[in-house]
Design an enzyme around this catalytic site. Sequence first.
Site, short mmCIF file in Angstrom:
data_model
loop_
_atom_site.label_atom_id
_atom_site.label_comp_id
_atom_site.label_asym_id
_atom_site.label_seq_id
_atom_site.Cartn_x
_atom_site.Cartn_y
_atom_site.Cartn_z
N ARG A 1 -0.99 -5.08 4.90
CA ARG A 1 -0.26 -4.72 3.69
C ARG A 1 1.00 -3.95 4.09
NH1 ARG A 1 -5.14 -1.70 0.60
NH2 ARG A 1 -5.00 -0.57 2.58
N ARG B 1 0.87 -1.19 0.00
CA ARG B 1 0.00 0.00 0.00
C ARG B 1 0.89 1.23 0.00
NH1 ARG B 1 -2.50 4.23 -0.11
NH2 ARG B 1 -4.66 4.52 0.54
N GLU C 1 -11.36 4.82 -5.66
CA GLU C 1 -11.59 3.37 -5.71
C GLU C 1 -11.93 2.92 -7.13
OE1 GLU C 1 -11.10 1.36 -3.35
OE2 GLU C 1 -11.30 2.46 -1.46
#
Length: 274
Positions: free
Chosen positions: A125, A75, A83
């Site tokens: 992440r 990330r 998104e």
Amino acid sequence: MTKRWVLCALGMLLVSAAQGGDVYRWTDAQGRRHYSDRGTESAEVLSVDPGIALVEVERVYDGDTILLANGEKIRFLGVNTPEVAGRNKSAEAGGEQAKAWLRAKLERQKVYLEGDVEKQDKYQRRLAYVFTESREFVNLELVRAGLAMVNIFPPNLKYVDSLLAAQRDAERAGLGIWGRSEYAAQPYASLNAENYHGWKRLTGRISGIKRTAKYSYLQFSDGVAVAVENRYASLFPPLASYVGRQVEARGWVRRSKDKFALQARHGGDILLGD
């Protein structure tokens, strides 16, 4: 105070030097821990391990998340892109453009990863600043192209100044999201139960401050406020200086019954107006 971080790779490869800053930590009399990019007399400077490595990108999930060939999901630190459509989430304007740009830039390419204070997010992440083999700072270029907004999560503050400067330039030029009506600033009074979802830019005059043990609320009104977590208050100008000022606050909004609070984590999330 800033210092130059020299990014070194294995062998004879070098990544160009980039400007970073010290991150300070201290504990107040109530035992609360604080982080800041400005030091105090009692603060300690955190040791930040850059965590640099050269790895291949297997897949691009969206504009700010990639999968490495070794199976790690990355990330991007300091940025957020709209998104793309997926399980339990709808597509947002500009999301596919950011994904396409990142795929063309990184898919099946090798990159350097540089860490900050926090190593993982709540989804496990790995958090990283990403650099191409040609020494291009990808997080910064996403912002510079108007494909991402700056997304500050203390204590990860190393490139905040550079990212905010790139965002100001992209916004002035009307690039990417800054030219889209979906991301235009809106008066705080227009916020309601149907339209508060997603990243917002709220404008209005701060009428006062309400404080709790955890938050200070810069009040647009009794029903709409900007929430500043007290442990990060040092990342802002004195909060009282906002009272009576016209501002634009940027971030995600939480709803509790009939009240709304936009979460601000850094002074860069609140722009002063007239």
